[in-house]
Design an enzyme around this catalytic site. Sequence first.
Site, PDB file in Angstrom:
ATOM      1  N   ARG A  49      -5.508  39.435  -2.371  1.00 25.72           N
ATOM      2  CA  ARG A  49      -3.917  39.776  -2.099  1.00 25.72           C
ATOM      3  C   ARG A  49      -2.929  39.162  -3.074  1.00 25.72           C
ATOM      4  O   ARG A  49      -2.310  40.117  -3.554  1.00 25.72           O
ATOM      5  CB  ARG A  49      -3.699  39.400  -0.780  1.00 25.72           C
ATOM      6  CG  ARG A  49      -4.009  40.202   0.431  1.00 25.72           C
ATOM      7  CD  ARG A  49      -4.147  39.629   1.615  1.00 25.72           C
ATOM      8  NE  ARG A  49      -5.220  38.721   1.539  1.00 25.72           N
ATOM      9  CZ  ARG A  49      -6.540  39.173   1.704  1.00 25.72           C
ATOM     10  NH1 ARG A  49      -6.710  40.523   2.389  1.00 25.72           N
ATOM     11  NH2 ARG A  49      -7.598  38.531   1.693  1.00 25.72           N
ATOM     12  N   THR A  50      -3.020  37.845  -3.410  1.00 28.21           N
ATOM     13  CA  THR A  50      -1.925  37.219  -4.026  1.00 28.21           C
ATOM     14  C   THR A  50      -1.968  38.030  -5.535  1.00 28.21           C
ATOM     15  O   THR A  50      -0.810  38.612  -5.859  1.00 28.21           O
ATOM     16  CB  THR A  50      -2.165  35.967  -4.309  1.00 28.21           C
ATOM     17  OG1 THR A  50      -2.370  35.364  -2.892  1.00 28.21           O
ATOM     18  CG2 THR A  50      -0.969  35.077  -4.878  1.00 28.21           C
ATOM     19  N   LYS A  79     -14.301  26.425 -23.091  1.00 34.37           N
ATOM     20  CA  LYS A  79     -14.732  25.636 -24.284  1.00 34.37           C
ATOM     21  C   LYS A  79     -14.290  24.287 -24.143  1.00 34.37           C
ATOM     22  O   LYS A  79     -14.511  23.657 -25.081  1.00 34.37           O
ATOM     23  CB  LYS A  79     -14.081  26.560 -25.446  1.00 34.37           C
ATOM     24  CG  LYS A  79     -14.630  28.156 -25.496  1.00 34.37           C
ATOM     25  CD  LYS A  79     -13.928  28.445 -26.795  1.00 34.37           C
ATOM     26  CE  LYS A  79     -14.225  30.019 -27.006  1.00 34.37           C
ATOM     27  NZ  LYS A  79     -13.385  30.719 -28.022  1.00 34.37           N
ATOM     28  N   ARG A 100      -2.706  30.334 -10.484  1.00 33.73           N
ATOM     29  CA  ARG A 100      -3.529  29.944  -9.113  1.00 33.73           C
ATOM     30  C   ARG A 100      -4.604  28.935  -9.656  1.00 33.73           C
ATOM     31  O   ARG A 100      -5.227  29.252 -10.603  1.00 33.73           O
ATOM     32  CB  ARG A 100      -4.086  30.985  -8.107  1.00 33.73           C
ATOM     33  CG  ARG A 100      -5.096  30.497  -7.359  1.00 33.73           C
ATOM     34  CD  ARG A 100      -5.599  31.287  -6.286  1.00 33.73           C
ATOM     35  NE  ARG A 100      -4.554  31.665  -5.234  1.00 33.73           N
ATOM     36  CZ  ARG A 100      -4.725  32.443  -4.190  1.00 33.73           C
ATOM     37  NH1 ARG A 100      -5.875  32.728  -3.902  1.00 33.73           N
ATOM     38  NH2 ARG A 100      -3.745  32.678  -3.434  1.00 33.73           N
ATOM     39  N   HIS A 128       1.693  26.837  -1.277  1.00 37.57           N
ATOM     40  CA  HIS A 128       1.415  28.453  -1.659  1.00 37.57           C
ATOM     41  C   HIS A 128       2.731  29.052  -1.407  1.00 37.57           C
ATOM     42  O   HIS A 128       2.817  29.806  -0.494  1.00 37.57           O
ATOM     43  CB  HIS A 128       0.099  29.027  -0.854  1.00 37.57           C
ATOM     44  CG  HIS A 128      -0.320  30.249  -1.142  1.00 37.57           C
ATOM     45  ND1 HIS A 128       0.339  30.884  -2.364  1.00 37.57           N
ATOM     46  CD2 HIS A 128      -1.289  31.118  -1.051  1.00 37.57           C
ATOM     47  CE1 HIS A 128      -0.026  32.282  -2.379  1.00 37.57           C
ATOM     48  NE2 HIS A 128      -1.177  32.321  -1.705  1.00 37.57           N
TER      49      HIS A 128
HETATM   50  C1  NCD Z   1      -4.604  32.112   1.282  1.00 37.31           C
HETATM   51  C2  NCD Z   1      -4.966  31.151   0.459  1.00 37.31           C
HETATM   52  O1  NCD Z   1      -5.479  31.527  -0.822  1.00 37.31           O
HETATM   53  O2  NCD Z   1      -4.593  30.176   0.394  1.00 37.31           O
HETATM   54  N1  NCD Z   1      -4.955  33.266   1.037  1.00 37.31           N
HETATM   55  C3  NCD Z   1      -4.012  34.160   0.463  1.00 37.31           C
HETATM   56  O3  NCD Z   1      -3.461  33.916  -0.576  1.00 37.31           O
HETATM   57  N2  NCD Z   1      -3.560  35.156   1.308  1.00 37.31           N
HETATM   58  C4  NCD Z   1      -5.170  31.717   2.702  1.00 37.31           C
HETATM   59  C5  NCD Z   1      -6.640  31.474   2.435  1.00 37.31           C
HETATM   60  O4  NCD Z   1      -7.476  31.300   1.711  1.00 37.31           O
HETATM   61  O5  NCD Z   1      -7.351  30.965   3.751  1.00 37.31           O
END
Ligand code: NCD
Length: 304
Positions: A49-50, A79, A100, A128
Amino acid sequence: MQHILEATSLSPERLARVFTRAASMGNNGYRKMLRGKRVALLFYQASTRTRLSFEAAIKALGGDTLTMSEMKQFSSNAKGESDEDTIRVISSYCHCIVLRHSRAGAAERLAPYSRVPLINAGDGNNEHPTQAYLDLFTIWQAMQAGRLPTNGLNLLFFGDNENSRTVRSLAKLLVSHGPTLGVRVKSMAFCGPNGFAVPPEDVSAAIGHSCELSLPAKPLYAGTDVVYITRPQREYHNGKKLVMMPFTEKMANALPEHAIIMHPLPRTDELPVEVDANPRAWYFTQSENGMLVRMALLWHLLQQ
Ligand code: NCD
């Protein structure tokens, strides 16, 4: 230049402007807002999703993406290149970096090496921020629509509250930014498996001062306005066994009719599919909001 490293990186007033814009993002007038802008999406950890909602948001605004979703395996990281060097170089190719990372604190550590705004899209079990923005936006939207009470919400966080970065970011954001947006919190209850129910100390400290915090053995579903469910964050458990009870259809039906059930997704067994048909299930609306809120945020950060 503004980095988004934690949920509170944006001031409450700026977040309010992002929300107002997100609410009108269906409008075609925004289509060219990011024309000529490139955004790099660097993902060292799994995401659906993100990453894709960021990508969709950028494309919907006429921008371009440079995407690496397997940084660990296919970037020069494999590397032995340092993350610092990677960020320094990539920030010269683009106008914004979405990062991320599996390590808590990575965004804050790497931001000084970026010459463009860096957005933390999740750093280990720390924060997040953009998820918290879309979560709070969803609550704000339900309030604007008259669905949720405006005189103080009772929230129940149900799941792996100790390790969920989404819980940390949202709980803190509700307290610090909620009031400016008209979202008032009366109480937050945390419920979950033994040893995982309690949020980390910094979260309890942030909440403790402004609203009632409780750790109920048996939550009072009848008094809850918002339930925020999270999956067991097994990647941070170091093999520790966690047995989590699911949030069942019966529990959903014990909530008031106006209540909403949220989950950042992905779900596992903690949220059975039977709940999807319940009128309180708002988690797919919540994930749809991800694209709108990210569009509005990018527009806000890159308009200058
Ligand atoms: C979340 C995350 O990555 O922290 N997912 C997301 O970005 N929607 C929640 C999760 O992974 O549980």
